[in-house]
Every structure is written in C-alpha cells, then in structure tokens.
Design an enzyme around this catalytic site. Structure first.
Site, short mmCIF file in Angstrom:
data_model
loop_
_atom_site.label_atom_id
_atom_site.label_comp_id
_atom_site.label_asym_id
_atom_site.label_seq_id
_atom_site.Cartn_x
_atom_site.Cartn_y
_atom_site.Cartn_z
NE ARG A 150 -0.27 0.03 5.11
CZ ARG A 150 -1.12 0.12 6.20
NH1 ARG A 150 -2.16 0.05 6.69
NH2 ARG A 150 -0.72 0.14 7.43
CB CYS A 184 6.56 8.50 -7.22
SG CYS A 184 7.57 7.05 -7.88
CG ASN A 205 -3.78 4.89 6.86
OD1 ASN A 205 -5.26 4.88 7.80
ND2 ASN A 205 -2.81 3.87 6.93
CD GLU A 206 -0.01 5.11 9.94
OE1 GLU A 206 1.06 3.91 9.34
OE2 GLU A 206 -0.73 4.91 11.43
CB CYS A 224 9.58 7.93 -5.54
SG CYS A 224 9.57 7.29 -6.80
CD GLU A 282 -4.28 3.51 11.96
OE1 GLU A 282 -4.22 3.13 12.59
OE2 GLU A 282 -5.06 3.80 11.20
C1 GAL Z 1 -1.52 1.89 11.05
C2 GAL Z 1 -2.29 1.73 10.05
C3 GAL Z 1 -3.12 1.12 9.84
C4 GAL Z 1 -3.55 -0.52 10.20
C5 GAL Z 1 -2.12 -0.42 11.04
C6 GAL Z 1 -1.52 -1.65 11.85
O1 GAL Z 1 -0.07 2.33 11.43
O2 GAL Z 1 -2.76 3.14 9.78
O3 GAL Z 1 -4.07 0.87 8.43
O4 GAL Z 1 -2.55 -0.76 8.83
O5 GAL Z 1 -1.23 0.57 11.41
O6 GAL Z 1 -0.92 -2.44 11.28
#
Ligand code: GAL
Length: 690
Positions: free
Chosen positions: A134, A138, A172-173, A179, A329
C-alpha cells in the site's frame, strides 16, 4: 528540464483561521467522539446491522472508513460506485454513528498500475516496485496526481452534503516512501532551484567543493540514491528530507484544496504517526482543521513506561499549537503482521491507554479496528472484536470506557493541557542525526525522552514545541542535541533566555548551520556565549564508559558522547570522572540576561541524573515538582477555567497509592477521594477539584 508538478499543486489549501481552535466535541454534535475504524467492504452486508447495534451498545458514535477502498469506489477508470458506502452509512447513521471518510489514495487499484506502472515507488537502487502493498506511489507522478484528483473529486461531490459524513481523513499515514525516479529527481531539482535561485548559492551552501561535486546545471543534481561506499553529502540529504516533507505536504494540500472547494462544510484531518517524523508535522498541520494520530503503545517492550506514548501524544498536540486532538487509531487489541507483537495484556490496560490519550488532550478516541481482518497482511492485528464477532473482554472494556466518556463530556469539554515546561523537537536536527548519528547508538528520541520522563515522574506536564512555536509561556525549555539551527532559532532561544527563561541544551548543540554544514566557530557555535562554555575537545563513546561526578558527591554513569567543557562565564555543576579529561566540566549553568542556560555535555542511563538536573532547574525557575508518584503510575492534568481535572492512571498489575496535594472528588462516582488516592491494577481515576 520539466517541472513535474501538476499545474496548481504548489498552491496551499485554505487553512483553518489563525488562532481559532477547532472544537472537536462541538463538531461531533456535543458528544465526545468515540469510535472504531471500520471496513464494511470486507464483511457481508448482512452483518452490518448487527455491527451497528453492537457499536451503539458500546457507546460508539463515530467510524472512520474507506481509506483503502479505492477499487471499490472506482472499479474501473472513471466509473464510480458509492452505492455500497451509501448503504453502510445508512445503517450506521440510523444508529447515531457518523463518519470521517478516508480519501482512498492509500490503496491505489491494480488497474492504475497496469495503465501507469511508473506510479509505483522506485527505490534508492533504481528498482521500480510493482503493484502490491500500500502507499506504493510517487508523490510527484502526474498520472498519480490526475488519478488522485479524479477519485477525490468524485468522493467529495458525492458526500459533500451527506449529514452522516462530518469530515475527511486524507490518505493514510502520509509520509514515506521516498521515490528515486527521474520525475522525483526533476521535482527535487525544481525545489532546489526555488530554494537557492542561483546554482552558485546551492554549491556554496552544500559545500560541493568537497570531492569535486560542484554542479554546473540544475539537471546534474542527483537524488541521494545508493552510492559507492555509501558516501553522501549530508547537506544534500537534509535538503532531500526537507523536500520529501514538503512534497508530502504538497500532496496533502493537493487533496485538501479539492475537498475545501467542493465540501467546505466538512473538516479535514490526517492520521499521523507521533514520533515517526519523516514529515514535519508542525508544517503539515497548518493545512488541517485538527490533528489525528495513531497510537500503538504495545510496540514498546515495557508497558509500564507510559511516558513513551505520553511524549508522542504531547508531540502531536504541540504540532498544532496545543490544540486538542483526536485518536484516529487507538490500540484496540494485540498488534502483529507476520507474528503477534508482544503478548496479550489485561484488557483493562486498553482502557487505561484510551484515558491516557484523553489526559494528554484527545477529544476523541477511535480504536483500530472494529474487528480483526479475515484477510491479508493484518490477520494478526487485532481489532476490538476477533473475526467471530464474539463480545469479548476488549469489547466490554470499550463499552465501559464509552459510557464513562459520555458521562465525563461536560467536564472535559473545553479543558486543555497547560504546561510551563517545553521540549523543543527539531525536525532538521532529527533528520541530520538520522543520516549521520555521529555515534552508532545515538538516538535523538532518547534525548527528548530522558528529560520528558524526568518531568513526568515529577508529575509535571510537558508541551512539545517545534522551531516556529511561541516559547514565551514556558519557564523551562529543553532543547536537546540541537545539532542544526538557523539564525532565527538561535535568535529566538537567545531572546527567550534574555527575558528570563531557563534553557537546557545538551551535547552536539550548535554544531551545524541550516545547511548541515559544520560551523567554524568554537563549539557550541552560536550557543557558546549564551551557554558560557567553549568546547575544545569531545569524546564520542559507545557504552557506559564515562562517569559524571556531581552535583555534589553524586556519581552517575555516562555514555554516548562527552563534550569536554571549558567554562567561559558558566559555573560548573558536574565534572567527568574518567579518562584523560577527568575533572573537566560535564554540566554547567550560565546566567544570561534575566535567564539561565544549562549545558549538559553527555548522556546518562541513570534516571536519577535527570531527576536531579530538572530539580535544580525547576527550583530556580519556580516550577513545582511532585516527586512522589509511584513507578508505573501516571498523574496527568487537563485544566478548565483555572480548575484541574486530574487523571491517575495505573499501568501496572499492582494496586498503588498516590499522594496528592489536596483532596479531590471522583468525577465518575461523585465521591470524595482521600488525600492518598488508592488506584487498583490497570485502573483509571478522573478527579476534579471539589
Ligand atoms: C497503522 C495503519 C493502519 C493499520 C495499523 C496496524 O499504522 O494506519 O492502517 O495498518 O497500522 O498495522
């Protein structure tokens, strides 16, 4: 040479009005945000209703969805399908659950790689990755930018007026990967050209005279790809790190500009990564309404070391001038990809971690993830529920905390962490050390952590400042290992001390200018006069090979590095105990203007050394310490209208007693607590002033 930005991408997205704090609880309709990261696309629709019922039962009023669902939303180029997401939202909304949608660019579809294989990352050896994993893209690739614009526009158009969608998480993050392809190189060259204007200026700033690396055309500037003997120019690398951070910001702005234009009603955030700082969070967060971040305390070996996630919380809060933030998260189960990380903990500890986030300024807690995946890389990364959806002990914990946090909302709403101590986190110094640590096991984070831990052990709240932060409100600023600094930062710290502040500097400060070039002044360079010391010799070390003698008769092990200090105007607080420089100064303090500067020439693994040091600084700066907090227990404070809300958090499996300076009332039970608060294993108490 072509500048490879898609037209308009360097335009900053509209920012949240300066000085106005985003109120997360108000944004969520007056409710404390409580949620889970939910992936309905991976589960049969017949299960959604039951999921929503169980969420509601647990007090969940929020989900984040969609950040990896690009191929579900755009199964073929230009053909969009949001019907499944509409149906999921309908089910959730009916149970009082609203959503932040992730723009799905973290998981580009396979068809996009078939059509444009060059969107995939090229590594520093010149090898192009292929589809899989994922965030394999680039940032400057024009085809990827065009595909991003298409999906983000379609998503925003579809949900801009949806009452159940209150905001966006971009990608995401965001951060790595870097690259190293030709498009990225051209973008870097263009960035350098904008920064230096003239090639002569770049050559001078980077010291390209060394090994004859002088450039005569912008097109000659390389990327720091893997070279023979691993040789590199530190100045080039630092600018490449800055370029990567700016490119990440630019990509975020590219998406934010689309969202703000089409869907101005909805808020924008990101899920950031605390101490993993490939991106300058302070800079990035100008483009967001509020900070979201991802907290996995289970990654640390000793789970009673609460100050490790504590520092990350405070750093994330500091990255947007201490505005309250959101846990996008929060650890909801045991982690693991190929193997589980660590061993299972008492489920009660997950609740303590959730409260720790709140204690450090979170106004929302969203657990990763609702249910463990049956598929893919994260089969061993636990959600609240396991794959069988059984309402297990973690679910019971989530339900308990959910009810409590709704009860506590009127108390928490509008409260903040207030600190008189700050740690300065310098992205430039961090990146420079990353490439050139000087000593093999030098850890910039450890430098921050040592001082942070000492203040936390003493019950003192700590803010994390970045170079642009306002320092005026702090009595003590610790700026460890400030390897790289520009004149603006030197001036700011000088003015801070002159007007009465206490500054603590440590070894390797003032060594390099903003170009990562070593100063030709006597070390600590620009800080020498302020610290009242000169360094004519130093000793890089590996292990516990040195000793600090003092203050007084005390002796502490020292390691990593010794700056051998010659006081010019400073007073000696401690000396070295060994080697040819035994008896020479290791720690000094200097009066400057109305303030003072401590210079700590070495590092110790003895917590007591830092306890003693901060006690000295605190006494002189009128910062009150409360040194009686038992090991493995945290006392953290939010404040509202001058009143304290105290969180007592026990991370250990043993009951503890915590003496407080006055009697408080338990905010959940309404009962008075004794002066000596009893805190059971893995428990939390939230206390208020009577
Ligand atoms: C985070 C990420 C999530 C999931 C989680 C556990 O860094 O944003 O999508 O992958 O880690 O691995």
């Amino acid at each position: 040479m072509g500048v490879c930005f898609v037209a308009g991408t360097m335009v900053r997205a509209q920012q949240a009005p300066a000085g106005k704090s985003f109120d997360l609880i108000e944004w969520n309709g007056g409710k404390f945000i409580y949620g889970a990261d939910y992936y309905p696309e991976a589960w049969p629709e017949s299960q959604w209703e039951k999921d929503a019922e169980m969420m509601q039962e647990a007090g969940i009023n929020f989900v984040r969805m969609g950040e990896f669902a690009w191929v579900k939303m755009e199964p073929q180029e230009g053909r969009f399908d949001f019907a499944w997401l509409d149906r999921a939202l309908k089910v959730l909304n009916a149970h009082g659950i609203r959503a932040v949608l992730g723009t799905p660019t973290a998981g580009p579809p396979a068809w996009l790689y078939t059509k444009h294989p060059d969107i995939a990352v090229m590594d520093a050896n010149g090898v192009r990755y292929r589809f899989g994993s994922r965030r394999n893209y680039c940032l400057h690739n024009p085809d990827f930018r065009a595909a991003t614009a298409r999906i983000v526009t379609a998503l925003a158009e579809h949900y801009k007026d949806h009452p159940g969608v209150i905001g966006w998480q971009i990608d995401n993050e965001l951060s790595d990967p870097k690259c190293y392809d030709a498009i990225s190189q051209a973008a870097f060259q263009a960035w350098c050209q904008r920064k230096f204007r003239a090639l002569e200026a770049l050559n001078a700033a980077w010291g390209t005279v060394f090994w004859g690396h002088t450039y005569h055309a912008w097109e000659e500037i390389p990327l720091p790809w893997n070279t023979l003997f691993n040789a590199y120019n530190p100045s080039l690398i630092l600018d490449f790190d800055r370029f990567q951070s700016a490119s990440t910001h630019d990509y975020l702005d590219f998406q934010a500009a689309i969202l703000r234009k089409i869907a101005p009603r909805q808020a924008i955030t990101e899920n950031e990564m605390g101490m993993f700082q490939e991106t300058d969070w302070y800079d990035l967060n100008h483009s967001l309404d509020f900070v979201g971040w991802d907290n996995y305390p289970m990654m640390y070996k000793d789970l009673t070391q609460y100050a490790i996630p504590g520092l990350a919380h405070d750093l994330m809060r500091g990255s947007k001038d201490n505005q309250n933030f959101m846990m996008m998260e929060e650890e909801g189960g045991l982690g693991g990809w190929a193997t589980f990380i660590g061993r299972q903990v008492d489920p009660a500890l997950y609740r303590v971690w959730a409260y720790q986030s709140v204690a450090h300024g979170a106004d929302g807690v969203c657990y990763f993830r609702w249910r463990t995946s049956r598929y893919g890389t994260e089969q061993y990364w636990q959600g609240i529920l396991d794959q069988d959806s059984y309402p297990n002990a973690r679910y019971a914990m989530v339900r308990q905390a959910g009810r409590e946090l709704q009860q506590l909302t009127p108390l928490l709403h509008g409260s903040k962490v207030v600190s008189v101590v700050a740690l300065l986190n310098s992205p430039d110094s961090r990146w420079a050390f990353q490439n050139q640590p000087g000593v093999e096991d030098f850890q910039y984070d450890q430098q921050l952590q040592d001082f942070y831990d000492a203040f936390r052990r003493a019950g003192v709240s700590v803010d994390v400042a970045f170079p642009p932060s306002d320092l005026a409100a702090y009595r003590i600023v610790v700026a460890p290992a400030l390897l790289v600094s520009d004149q603006a930062l030197v001036d700011k710290l000088t003015a801070y001390v002159q007007s009465g502040g206490t500054l603590i500097l440590t070894f390797r400060s003032g060594v390099k200018d903003e170009n990562n070039v070593v100063t030709d002044r006597t070390l600590p360079g620009a800080f020498a006069a302020l610290a009242g010391v000169a360094i004519h010799d130093f000793d890089p070390q590996m292990n516990e090979e040195q000793e600090i003698v003092g203050p007084g008769e005390a002796r502490f092990p020292a390691r990593c590095w010794s700056d051998i200090l010659t006081p010019t105007t400073a007073k000696v607080l401690a000396t070295y105990g060994r080697a040819y420089y035994a008896g020479k100064a290791a720690v000094t303090v200097n009066s400057a203007g109305k303030g003072r500067v401590y210079y700590v020439g070495t590092e110790s693994r003895s917590p007591l050394f830092y306890d003693r040091l901060i006690a000295l600084a605190a006494r002189q700066s009128l910062v009150a310490l409360n040194g009686q907090i038992p090991q493995g227990v945290e006392v953290a404070v939010r404040q509202k209208a001058g009143k304290k809300i105290i969180f007592v958090l026990n991370y250990t499996g043993m009951g503890k007693s915590v003496p407080l300076e006055q009697a408080y009332r338990n905010a959940l039970t309404g009962k008075a607590e004794p002066l000596e608060v009893q805190i059971p294993p893995y428990e939390v108490k939230v206390l208020t002033e009577p």
